[in-house]
Design a protein around this motif. Structure first.
Motif, short mmCIF file in Angstrom:
data_model
loop_
_atom_site.label_atom_id
_atom_site.label_comp_id
_atom_site.label_asym_id
_atom_site.label_seq_id
_atom_site.Cartn_x
_atom_site.Cartn_y
_atom_site.Cartn_z
N THR A 1 30.09 45.38 35.21
CA THR A 1 30.57 46.48 36.03
C THR A 1 30.52 46.05 37.49
N TRP A 2 31.57 46.43 38.24
CA TRP A 2 31.68 45.96 39.63
C TRP A 2 32.52 46.95 40.44
N ASN A 3 31.96 47.44 41.53
CA ASN A 3 32.75 48.18 42.51
C ASN A 3 33.44 47.14 43.38
N ILE A 4 34.74 47.02 43.20
CA ILE A 4 35.48 45.93 43.82
C ILE A 4 35.99 46.27 45.22
N ASN A 5 36.06 47.57 45.55
CA ASN A 5 36.49 47.99 46.90
C ASN A 5 37.88 47.44 47.22
N SER A 6 38.84 47.77 46.35
CA SER A 6 40.26 47.41 46.42
C SER A 6 40.58 46.20 45.55
N VAL A 7 41.16 46.47 44.40
CA VAL A 7 41.46 45.39 43.46
C VAL A 7 42.62 44.53 43.93
N ARG A 8 43.54 45.11 44.67
CA ARG A 8 44.65 44.29 45.17
C ARG A 8 44.19 43.37 46.29
N LEU A 9 43.33 43.88 47.16
CA LEU A 9 42.80 43.06 48.25
C LEU A 9 41.92 41.93 47.71
N ARG A 10 41.23 42.21 46.60
CA ARG A 10 40.25 41.24 46.08
C ARG A 10 40.62 40.76 44.67
N GLU A 11 41.90 40.71 44.38
CA GLU A 11 42.33 40.21 43.07
C GLU A 11 41.81 38.80 42.82
N ALA A 12 41.81 37.95 43.85
CA ALA A 12 41.34 36.58 43.68
C ALA A 12 39.85 36.53 43.32
N LEU A 13 39.07 37.46 43.86
CA LEU A 13 37.64 37.50 43.53
C LEU A 13 37.42 37.94 42.10
N VAL A 14 38.21 38.93 41.66
CA VAL A 14 38.11 39.37 40.27
C VAL A 14 38.48 38.22 39.34
N SER A 15 39.56 37.52 39.67
CA SER A 15 39.98 36.39 38.84
C SER A 15 38.92 35.30 38.81
N ARG A 16 38.26 35.09 39.93
CA ARG A 16 37.18 34.09 39.97
C ARG A 16 36.03 34.50 39.05
N LEU A 17 35.66 35.77 39.10
CA LEU A 17 34.59 36.26 38.22
C LEU A 17 34.99 36.11 36.75
N LEU A 18 36.22 36.48 36.43
CA LEU A 18 36.69 36.40 35.05
C LEU A 18 36.73 34.96 34.56
N THR A 19 37.00 34.04 35.46
CA THR A 19 37.05 32.62 35.10
C THR A 19 35.65 32.02 34.99
N GLU A 20 34.79 32.31 35.96
CA GLU A 20 33.48 31.65 36.01
C GLU A 20 32.45 32.30 35.08
N SER A 21 32.45 33.63 35.00
CA SER A 21 31.45 34.33 34.19
C SER A 21 32.01 34.79 32.86
N ALA A 22 33.31 35.01 32.80
CA ALA A 22 34.03 35.32 31.56
C ALA A 22 33.41 36.45 30.73
N PRO A 23 33.12 37.61 31.33
CA PRO A 23 32.68 38.73 30.50
C PRO A 23 33.81 39.15 29.57
N ASP A 24 33.47 39.69 28.43
CA ASP A 24 34.51 40.16 27.52
C ASP A 24 35.17 41.42 28.05
N ILE A 25 34.39 42.21 28.79
CA ILE A 25 34.88 43.47 29.34
C ILE A 25 34.42 43.57 30.79
N LEU A 26 35.31 43.99 31.67
CA LEU A 26 34.96 44.21 33.07
C LEU A 26 35.39 45.62 33.46
N CYS A 27 34.42 46.41 33.90
CA CYS A 27 34.70 47.76 34.40
C CYS A 27 34.68 47.73 35.92
#
Length: 262
Positions: free
Chosen positions: A7-33
């Motif tokens: 779970t992550w309060n991203i504070n704008s997914v479009r502004l921080r899409e690259a950070l979300v992608s980095r998390l999904l790549t490096e930590s690879a949770p099955d589900i991200l809220c």
């Protein structure tokens, strides 16, 4: 089958899409809220996340404010939402996995700066939101469920950098902690992070106002993963990714993760 949820309060997914992608790549949770996606869904960056394997999305969007989303490698179906406190805000969404587990993703109102509902409408809205959460959990008697999100409350003394100094600061006031506790008790929710890490200071948020968040370390644990008692013993591996706060142009929150063997 085990799965890891974040779970992550991203504070704008479009502004921080690259950070979300980095998390999904490096930590690879099955589900991200995600919370505070701050976008209508027609502008949500589905394609980039799908390319990383997160092809299943259940979300509620809102232009410029609020918004919650559940990204998953695992198939899931939309399980609805509630407009708590009738605010007209996108602050809750639920999804159901094929194994029958329901995931609730919440973004509880921050509550403004003054902890007095007579002087601050936003604080009253926060308390009303929590009260309706309590009543809904009483009525629904949730089972085989996980509840995550930015709940905007650090309930324990060791969930804040200084308990005494924060007793009159919104997010750690006794009335907020009491309201959150009532909601937790109503659903018999187990705090998974503290089940796995029962002692010691834990933070998931550091203010943007601090010139050096890491050195000052004036954090709060505002982001939570809870589970109903019937599956809470299947949880393990809880962790908070503190280093993410130091990424370029970060959110002021960091991801909280747990693994469930279900």
């Amino acid at each position: 089958m085990p799965f890891t949820l974040a779970t992550w309060n991203i504070n704008s997914v479009r502004l921080r899409e690259a950070l979300v992608s980095r998390l999904l790549t490096e930590s690879a949770p099955d589900i991200l809220c995600l919370q505070e996606i701050k976008t209508p869904l027609e502008l949500f960056p589905y394609e980039g996340f799908a390319a990383l394997g997160y092809r299943h999305v259940v979300a509620r969007g809102q232009k410029g404010y609020n918004g919650v989303a559940i990204l998953s490698k695992l198939p899931l179906e939309d399980a609805g939402d509630r407009d708590y406190a009738a605010l007209g805000h996108a602050r809750h969404v639920a999804a159901k996995l094929e194994n029958g587990v329901t995931i609730h993703n919440f973004y509880v109102p921050a509550g403004g700066d003054i902890p007095d509902r007579e002087k601050n409408v936003k604080f009253g809205q926060k308390l009303d939101f929590l009260t309706e959460m309590r009543d809904a959990f009483h009525a629904d008697n949730p089972a085989k469920s996980i509840m995550v999100g930015d709940l905007n409350i650090a309930p324990r003394e060791d969930d804040v950098w200084n308990h005494k100094q924060l007793l009159k600061i919104v997010s750690h006031t006794p009335i907020e902690v009491e309201h959150l506790g009532a909601a937790q008790e109503a659903g018999k929710w187990v705090d998974i992070t503290r089940q796995d890490i029962p002692t010691g200071k834990l933070y998931s948020w550091w203010s943007y106002r601090s010139p050096d968040w890491n050195a000052a370390d004036k954090g709060r644990r505002l982001d939570h993963i809870w589970a109903t008692p019937d599956i809470s013993n299947a949880a393990h591996g809880s962790r908070i990714l503190r280093d993410v706060r130091g990424w370029e142009q970060p959110s002021d929150h960091v991801p909280v993760l747990a693994t469930f063997d279900l």
